[in-house]
Motif scaffolding. Structure first.
Motif, PDB file in Angstrom:
ATOM      1  N   GLY A  31       2.674   8.336  23.749  1.00 37.66           N
ATOM      2  CA  GLY A  31       1.916   7.084  23.723  1.00 37.66           C
ATOM      3  C   GLY A  31       1.104   6.946  22.453  1.00 37.66           C
ATOM      4  O   GLY A  31       1.030   5.865  21.865  1.00 37.66           O
ATOM      5  N   GLU A  32       0.483   8.052  22.019  1.00 34.96           N
ATOM      6  CA  GLU A  32      -0.286   8.024  20.778  1.00 34.96           C
ATOM      7  C   GLU A  32       0.624   7.770  19.579  1.00 34.96           C
ATOM      8  O   GLU A  32       0.262   7.038  18.661  1.00 34.96           O
ATOM      9  CB  GLU A  32      -1.051   9.341  20.589  1.00 34.96           C
ATOM     10  N   GLU A  34       3.461   6.143  19.651  1.00 31.56           N
ATOM     11  CA  GLU A  34       3.891   4.748  19.712  1.00 31.56           C
ATOM     12  C   GLU A  34       2.768   3.814  19.258  1.00 31.56           C
ATOM     13  O   GLU A  34       3.004   2.859  18.517  1.00 31.56           O
ATOM     14  CB  GLU A  34       4.343   4.393  21.133  1.00 31.56           C
ATOM     15  N   ALA A  35       1.529   4.114  19.679  1.00 30.98           N
ATOM     16  CA  ALA A  35       0.383   3.299  19.263  1.00 30.98           C
ATOM     17  C   ALA A  35       0.244   3.330  17.748  1.00 30.98           C
ATOM     18  O   ALA A  35       0.013   2.295  17.108  1.00 30.98           O
ATOM     19  CB  ALA A  35      -0.899   3.798  19.925  1.00 30.98           C
ATOM     20  N   TYR A  38       2.814   1.099  16.022  1.00 34.63           N
ATOM     21  CA  TYR A  38       2.432  -0.314  16.042  1.00 34.63           C
ATOM     22  C   TYR A  38       1.280  -0.582  15.077  1.00 34.63           C
ATOM     23  O   TYR A  38       1.256  -1.601  14.394  1.00 34.63           O
ATOM     24  CB  TYR A  38       2.067  -0.764  17.459  1.00 34.63           C
ATOM     25  N   GLU A  61      -0.362  -4.683  20.556  1.00 31.29           N
ATOM     26  CA  GLU A  61       0.434  -3.661  21.240  1.00 31.29           C
ATOM     27  C   GLU A  61      -0.190  -2.282  21.020  1.00 31.29           C
ATOM     28  O   GLU A  61      -0.244  -1.463  21.937  1.00 31.29           O
ATOM     29  CB  GLU A  61       1.882  -3.691  20.756  1.00 31.29           C
ATOM     30  N   ARG A  64      -3.005  -1.858  23.348  1.00 37.06           N
ATOM     31  CA  ARG A  64      -2.558  -1.614  24.713  1.00 37.06           C
ATOM     32  C   ARG A  64      -2.241  -0.129  24.923  1.00 37.06           C
ATOM     33  O   ARG A  64      -2.500   0.432  25.982  1.00 37.06           O
ATOM     34  CB  ARG A  64      -1.321  -2.468  25.015  1.00 37.06           C
ATOM     35  N   LEU A  65      -1.732   0.509  23.878  1.00 34.52           N
ATOM     36  CA  LEU A  65      -1.286   1.892  23.992  1.00 34.52           C
ATOM     37  C   LEU A  65      -2.353   2.920  23.610  1.00 34.52           C
ATOM     38  O   LEU A  65      -2.362   4.026  24.147  1.00 34.52           O
ATOM     39  CB  LEU A  65      -0.059   2.101  23.098  1.00 34.52           C
ATOM     40  N   GLU A  66      -3.217   2.577  22.678  1.00 32.02           N
ATOM     41  CA  GLU A  66      -4.183   3.539  22.141  1.00 32.02           C
ATOM     42  C   GLU A  66      -5.356   3.713  23.101  1.00 32.02           C
ATOM     43  O   GLU A  66      -5.925   2.741  23.581  1.00 32.02           O
ATOM     44  CB  GLU A  66      -4.696   3.069  20.777  1.00 32.02           C
TER      45      GLU A  66
END
Length: 169
Positions: A31-32, A34-35, A38, A61, A64-66
């Motif tokens: 997740g990190e 991916e964040a 973005y 986005e 949303r992930l971070e």
């Protein structure tokens, strides 16, 4: 396709390669990673190409992930930069405030808030409202003082303005 895969600029490609290597060797969650992707794509599309709509999508986005407040502060700051560039000063101020709530050590956010307040003060003068102008200038002074306190030696023009207008203590 993520923007980081289609950048043609040598510096952008170099940054992307280094960032990808770092993402592989630094222990982070998916997740990190991916964040960050973005966030990186937002920075590249906004700052390198001026594609603000795409940059905002990437930043939203990333938000949303971070989960890290410090990292979120930079995303919020960059969203504020885009709104500033688009002349959406009220929105920009909101995002700078939100960034500072998560990271009170962002002198650039204080500086940008001061610039917006100073601009609003100048606009008030043009409209013949000196009382409102002074209020905006006083607010700009407070933000510049905070920026200067965090990074002494920076913001020389702001420091000089504070001295000339006798707003520096």
């Amino acid at each position: 396709m993520p923007r980081s895969r289609i950048n043609g600029n040598f510096i952008d490609k170099t940054f992307s390669i280094v960032a990808n290597i770092l993402l592989q060797i630094i222990p982070t969650t998916s997740g990190e990673k991916e964040a960050f992707t973005y966030y990186r794509d937002g920075v590249m599309s906004a700052q390198s190409e001026g594609n603000y709509a795409e940059a905002l999508q990437n930043y939203y986005e990333a938000m949303r992930l971070e989960i890290d407040p410090y990292d979120r502060s930079y995303i919020l700051y960059n969203i504020g930069l885009i709104h500033t560039s688009n002349g959406e000063h009220t929105k920009a101020l909101e995002y700078y405030f939100r960034a500072l709530e998560r990271n009170p050590f962002l002198p650039q956010a204080f500086n940008n808030m001061a610039v917006i307040c100073h601009y609003r003060g100048e606009q008030a003068i043009l409209q013949g409202d000196s009382e409102i102008a002074e209020a905006w200038f006083d607010q700009a002074a407070e933000y510049w003082k905070q920026a200067i306190a965090l990074t002494p030696g920076n913001y020389i023009e702001a420091h000089n303005w504070l001295k000339i207008t006798r707003r520096f203590e």
